[in-house]
Scaffold this active site. Structure first.
Site, mmCIF file in Angstrom:
data_model
loop_
_atom_site.group_PDB
_atom_site.id
_atom_site.type_symbol
_atom_site.label_atom_id
_atom_site.label_comp_id
_atom_site.label_asym_id
_atom_site.label_seq_id
_atom_site.Cartn_x
_atom_site.Cartn_y
_atom_site.Cartn_z
ATOM 1 N N VAL A 50 0.842 -1.189 0.000
ATOM 2 C CA VAL A 50 0.000 0.000 0.000
ATOM 3 C C VAL A 50 0.878 1.240 0.000
ATOM 4 O O VAL A 50 1.866 1.308 0.723
ATOM 5 C CB VAL A 50 -0.975 -0.002 1.208
ATOM 6 C CG1 VAL A 50 -0.222 -0.019 2.539
ATOM 7 C CG2 VAL A 50 -1.923 1.195 1.149
ATOM 8 N N SER A 51 0.566 2.194 -0.860
ATOM 9 C CA SER A 51 1.248 3.484 -0.934
ATOM 10 C C SER A 51 2.753 3.270 -1.171
ATOM 11 O O SER A 51 3.144 2.652 -2.152
ATOM 12 C CB SER A 51 0.964 4.276 0.346
ATOM 13 O OG SER A 51 1.334 5.618 0.208
ATOM 14 N N TRP A 52 3.619 3.753 -0.278
ATOM 15 C CA TRP A 52 5.066 3.530 -0.391
ATOM 16 C C TRP A 52 5.358 2.033 -0.522
ATOM 17 O O TRP A 52 6.213 1.611 -1.308
ATOM 18 C CB TRP A 52 5.765 4.109 0.830
ATOM 19 C CG TRP A 52 7.261 4.068 0.834
ATOM 20 C CD1 TRP A 52 8.115 5.067 0.453
ATOM 21 C CD2 TRP A 52 8.095 2.977 1.278
ATOM 22 N NE1 TRP A 52 9.425 4.666 0.610
ATOM 23 C CE2 TRP A 52 9.441 3.393 1.120
ATOM 24 C CE3 TRP A 52 7.835 1.706 1.776
ATOM 25 C CZ2 TRP A 52 10.517 2.562 1.456
ATOM 26 C CZ3 TRP A 52 8.908 0.882 2.105
ATOM 27 C CH2 TRP A 52 10.230 1.321 1.946
#
Length: 284
Positions: free
Chosen positions: A108-110
């Site tokens: 998720v995300s980074w």
């Protein structure tokens, strides 16, 4: 997917020596019999294991493993900077330590960038890939400047009032459960200044875009319609670049749609991963 910060996690958790690093590792159900492959999860920047524990707890029919990045959660500070290559190598060492030869990978995300890099670097260990609220790296469409400014400030992990005040700007999307926001904030632990800085610089100059056409894995891309940090356009870029991928958009979802749209997210995730077993049975 909501859980109180006072509820104990039903996992095995501890500090492990992996590839010359000390990492705090959490394992759910790895020793239990299952028809499904375990999930290796890469978290968002500065986020600790507890932030994603409700997701791991909800996936009751499969194993789940994740770790705090160096200097985040309760993993000791890194001595030297790291990059996606070295951390993917470390994650592969961790999987082999627990006898995991193949898994499904989610980020998720980074952590979505880490999941892409891990899959490209260790394709033989990955069956299917799930990317949530993420981008192809530096070649991305930037989000709301106000959200980015607050996102880069680690105060959001330290000061609950600050996080509460700027929650909408940071994450967008309307919370369906009024207790979900406070529950999420209560599970966060601040990264160390060095840990946060090293995580920021680890992805400087990194992009997966030239390699994505050669990814070769069935990929689910999950995006929030109202994500202020990673706009939906980035998911469309990933969808265009990755063969055999599909994009699922969560209406009204912000950067934390895994929290705000928990039931829909889990149903989508399980449906995608379960299809791999169905495909294997049909092939047999």
């Amino acid at each position: 997917m909501t859980a109180s910060k006072d509820e104990p996690m039903t996992c095995e958790i501890g500090i492990e020596q992996v590839g010359g690093r000390q990492l705090r590792v959490a394992r759910w159900r790895l020793d239990e019999p299952s028809e499904h492959l375990p999930i290796l999860f890469f978290n968002g920047i500065g986020a600790n294991i507890e932030a994603v524990a409700p997701l791991a707890e909800a996936l009751t029919d499969r194993g789940f493993i994740m770790f705090d990045m160096p200097g985040t959660g309760e993993s000791p500070d890194p001595v030297l900077p790291y990059n996606p290559f070295t951390m993917s190598w470390t994650a592969a060492k961790l999987l082999k330590k627990y006898g995991i030869e193949e898994c499904d990978v989610m980020g998720v995300s980074w952590g979505g960038a880490m999941a892409q890099h891990f899959t490209l670097q260790h394709p033989g260990m990955v069956r299917r890939l799930v990317l949530a609220a993420t981008t192809a790296g530096m070649l991305m469409v930037p989000g709301n400047p106000a959200a980015f400014t607050k996102m880069a400030n680690p105060r959001r992990y330290i000061d609950a009032d600050y996080m509460n005040e700027h929650f909408a700007a940071l994450y967008g999307g309307a919370l369906k459960d009024p207790d979900a926001k406070s529950s999420h904030i209560g599970r966060l632990k601040p990264p160390s200044p060095r840990g946060y800085m090293y995580q920021l610089i680890a992805m400087l100059g990194w992009t997966s875009l030239p390699a994505l056409p050669f990814l070769g894995k069935q990929t689910l891309i999950m995006m929030g319609e109202d994500d202020q940090i990673v706009p939906l356009t980035n998911g469309k870029i990933l969808k265009a670049a990755i063969p055999n991928s599909r994009l699922e958009v969560f209406e009204g979802g912000g950067h934390l749609f895994l929290l705000t749209h928990a039931d829909e997210s889990i149903a989508s995730l399980k449906g995608f991963l379960d299809a791999a077993e169905e495909d294997a049975l049909e092939a047999a």
